[in-house]
Design an enzyme around this catalytic site. Sequence first.
Site, PDB file in Angstrom:
ATOM      1  N   GLY A 299       0.791  -1.234   0.000  1.00  0.00           N
ATOM      2  CA  GLY A 299       0.000   0.000   0.000  1.00  0.00           C
ATOM      3  C   GLY A 299       0.815   1.271   0.000  1.00  0.00           C
ATOM      4  O   GLY A 299       0.357   2.292   0.494  1.00  0.00           O
TER       5      GLY A 299
ATOM      6  N   SER B 189      23.243 -14.501   5.413  1.00  0.00           N
ATOM      7  CA  SER B 189      22.410 -14.851   6.573  1.00  0.00           C
ATOM      8  C   SER B 189      22.032 -16.326   6.647  1.00  0.00           C
ATOM      9  O   SER B 189      21.367 -16.746   7.579  1.00  0.00           O
ATOM     10  CB  SER B 189      21.150 -13.983   6.591  1.00  0.00           C
ATOM     11  OG  SER B 189      20.391 -14.202   5.431  1.00  0.00           O
TER      12      SER B 189
ATOM     13  N   LYS C 242      11.511 -11.570   7.831  1.00  0.00           N
ATOM     14  CA  LYS C 242      11.848 -12.996   7.992  1.00  0.00           C
ATOM     15  C   LYS C 242      10.937 -13.648   9.047  1.00  0.00           C
ATOM     16  O   LYS C 242      10.473 -14.773   8.863  1.00  0.00           O
ATOM     17  CB  LYS C 242      13.311 -13.135   8.407  1.00  0.00           C
ATOM     18  CG  LYS C 242      14.290 -12.748   7.294  1.00  0.00           C
ATOM     19  CD  LYS C 242      15.723 -12.795   7.788  1.00  0.00           C
ATOM     20  CE  LYS C 242      16.711 -12.441   6.666  1.00  0.00           C
ATOM     21  NZ  LYS C 242      18.095 -12.479   7.110  1.00  0.00           N
TER      22      LYS C 242
END
Length: 778
Positions: free
Chosen positions: A361, A679, A722
């Site tokens: 949005g 990561s 995440k």
Amino acid sequence: MGLNKAKGRRFPLLPLRGLLVYPSMVLHLDVGREKSVKALEKAMVEDNLILLCSQSEVNIEEPSHEDIFRIGTVANVRQMLKLPNGTIRVLVEGKERAEIIQYTDNEEYYEVLARELHEEDNDNPEVDALMRTVLSQFEHYINLSKKVTPETLAAVSDIEEPGRLADVITSHLPLKIKDKQDILETIDVGKRLEKLLDILNNEREVLELERKIGQRVKKQMEKTQKEYYLREQMKAIQKELGEKEGRAGEVEELRELMGKQELPEKVKEKIEKETDRLEKMPASSAEGGVIRNYLDWLLALPWSNRTEDDLDIHKAEQVLNEDHYSLDKPKERVLEYLAVQKLVKKMKGPILCLVGPPGVGKTSLARSIARSLDRKFVRISLGGVRDEAEIRGHRRTYVGAMPGRIIQGIKTAGALNPVFLLDEIDKMASDFRGDPASALLEVLDPEQNNTFSDHFIEIPFDLSQVMFITTANTIHNIPRPLLDRMEVLDIPGYTELEKLQIAKRYLLPKQKKGHGLQEEQLNISDEALLKVVREYTRESGVRNLEQQVAALCRKAAKRIVSDDTEIITIGPEDIKEYLGASKFRYGVVDLEDQIGAVTGLAWTEVGGVTLMVEVTVVPGTGKLILTGKLGDVMKESAQAAFSYTRSKSVELGIDTDFHEKNDIHIHIPEGATPKDGPSAGITIATALISALTQKHVSKHVAMTGEITLRGRVLPIGGLKEKSLAAHRAGYKKILLPKDNERDLRDIPDSVKNEVEFVPVSHMDQVLKHALVEQTGVH
């Protein structure tokens, strides 16, 4: 000399100005000079004879002997009349040519000794032929010239003496005195006729040329008059219709427009200067169109128009909440701006950058901000823009030149202070046409944009009151100097509960209206919407969710029309019938604990995703095989995890020479999707140790973190995205680096209540929580 004197006679002399008398001519003369009057009186006293000679120059008041022609005409004074103004009018009749032999000393009037020149009889055929030719040419001349009447021709035709004929015809021609004198001095009649013939030929040619020129001028005049008349008619018609005419009308229209607007002095001067240029330019000039286009742009821009901000904070908050659910940070920032504006009265517009995955949005939020402030809204998309001129415009020298998109947007808004949305700012590119991102540096700098210079407009334009909002999926592609000028507001993905509320409050009513359904005709339960969220979409935003809701509305509309059903109610058990089999499995990804398979968490431009890391150990020669389209950083993370495992092999209960006897294959599905980043370090290490120790990894655990060779866990980014991905997939425990503990405040409470977050700082702690049996912990 004596002989001449013997043959000569004394005559009073009357010098004529601009006039010449031939023998046999009768005409009136006005005499005013004193000497001339006395000469006339002398003639009247004696034998009425006077010598008439012309002056070579008309202006000389008292001519000397040299100023008077030597040959003149002896005339008989027939009548004298004194006029009231003092001049004397006389009627004279020319008698004979005469030549001045000598001037006598007489101070009262001119007196000369002159001898008369008699014409010889020329009765031969040549003279007759010349007479006929002269008459014929004179007739032609009369036909061409309107100055001689046809009656003159009749009178001349009756003359039989050749000399007199020549004299009479010459007297009717509009010749210079010198030419007339030349005829007078030609005593030989044949030669006199030949000279007259030459004169007549010349005059006829001149008259023919005059006639041609006259006809041409007449035609031109007729054409001009016709055009003028038609133009005047056109003007009258256009006036009746209320239309302006031609270039003059354009200029008048532009000046009217300029008078109606409040324009800065510089702009007014420029418009006046260019309008003057346009007015002087011919209608056919191509540059006229360029100037007109430029003036239209100058007059169309809102140099002083601005809308008044609605500074009611409560109303603005209500508007923002009406349009969007959650998104607290951006809403708070807008309300802060409003509060400061209320206190300060005038403030430079902020430059906000809304960063987040697709479908959350960002663009519609910018529209709502404009509505809450009661400002105009302008949106331009920068996706794929490569040309610097798109931002700054083209110079006017180019064909089809236009201002850049910024100025075009301001014109569209019609106000100095709109909310200006620069959509997809991270999708700009640069090539040989320049770097549009660099051109935006001036636009998005509150210290510089009050004098923004567009190449087409040339006059600096004030953008300082514009509220610029930019959107991006990721800030990595935005150049640092540009990013430095913007205030970044992160808009993360939505949780399940937020998606449920968005679907209920916004998406479902919107799609019902779009599909022609009344409010009561379709009822979808919360459980059904939650099932759609969990099993038919897996995204950060709500775009796919809206598509699924639209699909439900379509199916319902079809059923209402085909089955004549009044009301349709959809529960969770009906979703499969409407949307088909579920696309995603909600809950735990694996139904049981796995060996050598661990769930990692990754961040992408479209939000967070779960990533399965698989490790298989097979007998071999010690190769480390990496597959799954991994980037360099991820490959290096796998190497680091492998080296760490080798260094801890004794403590972990693994054969120290495992790397020599076995091939280790690390694979990360989906194989076709590129993956990169550090990561997944602890995820690869856990999967490797699980495969080598044959220990199971808990099916409830997902993890993220970078690994060092000593087993330390380093911080990562995108924890919120995440966490949402893990929550969507149904994981109950998330292992995260200790240094990321501070980011837990951004995690929604609805996620924290259902997921356990475990901060870890070393690989030993990771293994303690991930492996089902506690192994190798010190």
